[in-house]
Design a protein around this motif. Structure first.
Motif, PDB file in Angstrom:
ATOM      1  N   ALA A   1      15.690   6.688  -6.187  1.00  0.00           N
ATOM      2  CA  ALA A   1      15.743   8.122  -5.872  1.00  0.00           C
ATOM      3  C   ALA A   1      14.398   8.798  -6.124  1.00  0.00           C
ATOM      4  CB  ALA A   1      16.841   8.800  -6.684  1.00  0.00           C
ATOM      5  N   GLN A   2      13.619   8.255  -7.041  1.00  0.00           N
ATOM      6  CA  GLN A   2      12.307   8.820  -7.360  1.00  0.00           C
ATOM      7  C   GLN A   2      11.207   8.296  -6.445  1.00  0.00           C
ATOM      8  OE1 GLN A   2      11.660   7.936 -11.484  1.00  0.00           O
ATOM      9  NE2 GLN A   2      13.320   9.257 -12.184  1.00  0.00           N
ATOM     10  N   ARG A   3      11.564   7.401  -5.535  1.00  0.00           N
ATOM     11  CA  ARG A   3      10.574   6.791  -4.636  1.00  0.00           C
ATOM     12  C   ARG A   3      11.062   6.876  -3.198  1.00  0.00           C
ATOM     13  NH1 ARG A   3      10.796   5.027  -9.545  1.00  0.00           N
ATOM     14  NH2 ARG A   3       8.892   4.439 -10.620  1.00  0.00           N
ATOM     15  N   PRO A   4      10.795   7.998  -2.541  1.00  0.00           N
ATOM     16  CA  PRO A   4      11.322   8.224  -1.189  1.00  0.00           C
ATOM     17  C   PRO A   4      10.785   7.265  -0.131  1.00  0.00           C
ATOM     18  CG  PRO A   4       9.832   9.995  -1.828  1.00  0.00           C
ATOM     19  CD  PRO A   4      10.035   9.133  -3.042  1.00  0.00           C
TER      20      PRO A   4
ATOM     21  N   PRO B   1       0.822  -1.216   0.000  1.00  0.00           N
ATOM     22  CA  PRO B   1       0.000   0.000   0.000  1.00  0.00           C
ATOM     23  C   PRO B   1       0.860   1.272   0.000  1.00  0.00           C
ATOM     24  CG  PRO B   1      -0.850  -1.582   1.584  1.00  0.00           C
ATOM     25  CD  PRO B   1       0.459  -2.128   1.083  1.00  0.00           C
ATOM     26  N   ALA B   2       0.411   2.273  -0.733  1.00  0.00           N
ATOM     27  CA  ALA B   2       1.185   3.505  -0.948  1.00  0.00           C
ATOM     28  C   ALA B   2       1.511   4.260   0.336  1.00  0.00           C
ATOM     29  CB  ALA B   2       0.446   4.418  -1.917  1.00  0.00           C
ATOM     30  N   GLU B   3       0.698   4.091   1.372  1.00  0.00           N
ATOM     31  CA  GLU B   3       0.949   4.831   2.614  1.00  0.00           C
ATOM     32  C   GLU B   3       2.028   4.190   3.490  1.00  0.00           C
ATOM     33  OE1 GLU B   3      -2.491   2.019   3.431  1.00  0.00           O
ATOM     34  OE2 GLU B   3      -1.952   3.375   1.809  1.00  0.00           O
ATOM     35  N   LEU B   4       2.532   3.027   3.084  1.00  0.00           N
ATOM     36  CA  LEU B   4       3.569   2.345   3.857  1.00  0.00           C
ATOM     37  C   LEU B   4       4.950   2.566   3.263  1.00  0.00           C
ATOM     38  CD1 LEU B   4       1.861  -1.109   4.496  1.00  0.00           C
ATOM     39  CD2 LEU B   4       1.992   0.852   6.041  1.00  0.00           C
ATOM     40  N   ASP B   5       5.949   2.688   4.138  1.00  0.00           N
ATOM     41  CA  ASP B   5       7.336   2.731   3.690  1.00  0.00           C
ATOM     42  C   ASP B   5       7.808   1.312   3.417  1.00  0.00           C
ATOM     43  OD1 ASP B   5       7.364   5.442   3.962  1.00  0.00           O
ATOM     44  OD2 ASP B   5       8.816   5.508   5.588  1.00  0.00           O
TER      45      ASP B   5
END
Length: 62
Positions: A47-50, A22-26
């Motif tokens: 680098a484009q995906r912090p 899920p997008a809200e998880l690191d």
């Protein structure tokens, strides 16, 4: 028959993780110091995906 470069396989794996988590998880990746994990294209993608955090094992670790 030629095998694809390993960094390309790793990028396929990273894209699968990106779609599955899920997008809200690191995302924390623990990888060795193999050149595949440090390839320029892999570094650029990360680098484009912090939300992706890469942790390298020590070089001397087994």
């Amino acid at each position: 028959m030629q095998t694809p470069p390993r960094h390309q396989e790793f990028l396929v794996f990273l894209r699968l993780i990106e779609k599955s988590v899920p997008a809200e998880l690191d995302v924390h990746l623990i990888v060795d110091n193999y050149c595949t994990h440090k390839h320029a294209k892999v570094r650029a993608w990360l680098a484009q995906r912090p939300r992706f955090h890469v942790h390298y094992t020590p070089t001397y670790a087994s």
